[in-house]
Design an enzyme around this catalytic site. Sequence first.
Site, PDB file in Angstrom:
ATOM      1  N   TYR A 183       0.789  -1.232   0.000  1.00 34.77           N
ATOM      2  CA  TYR A 183       0.000   0.000   0.000  1.00 34.77           C
ATOM      3  C   TYR A 183       0.820   1.280   0.000  1.00 34.77           C
ATOM      4  O   TYR A 183       0.261   2.365   0.057  1.00 34.77           O
ATOM      5  CB  TYR A 183      -0.980  -0.022   1.174  1.00 34.77           C
ATOM      6  N   HIS A 208      -9.606   0.574  -4.915  1.00 31.67           N
ATOM      7  CA  HIS A 208      -8.605  -0.207  -4.187  1.00 31.67           C
ATOM      8  C   HIS A 208      -7.227   0.411  -4.401  1.00 31.67           C
ATOM      9  O   HIS A 208      -6.885   0.796  -5.513  1.00 31.67           O
ATOM     10  CB  HIS A 208      -8.582  -1.658  -4.681  1.00 31.67           C
TER      11      HIS A 208
END
EC number: 4.2.1.10
Length: 147
Positions: free
Chosen positions: A23, A100
Amino acid sequence: MPKIVFINGPNANLYGLDPSGTYGSDSFATIEQKCRDKAAELGIDLEFLQSNHEGQIIDWIQAARRDAQGIIINAAGLTYTSIAILDALMAFDGPILECHMSNIHKREPFRHHSYISKVATGIIAGLGLRGYLLALAAMGEMVGEGA
């Protein structure tokens, strides 16, 4: 001013804690602030939320039916498991964007099926923070057009 609810699911609050991880290096607080800045630039009233609890996310989706014109959702791990979130989203009349941070299709096979995609107006995946900002811009156009 249109209201957009941006819902983040489990563990999103941990973004940035492992800069070499999936991430990236932006903390959740940084992501939230950049989204708030973008929303202000676009003239959007942004409610930016995060919960590790499925029921709370469902409550927010149901509440959005009263006063939000659009929902952006990154349900995180619940994307692949929650029919209850799908059912709540099905009751929302405005546009829904699924967003996402990572490209879920390049990850583990169980992440390749999203219940949310069934009701999503559009999907953005794999662009990290940039994807969140693009989702806000796209949603701003959609609610501005009365979609």
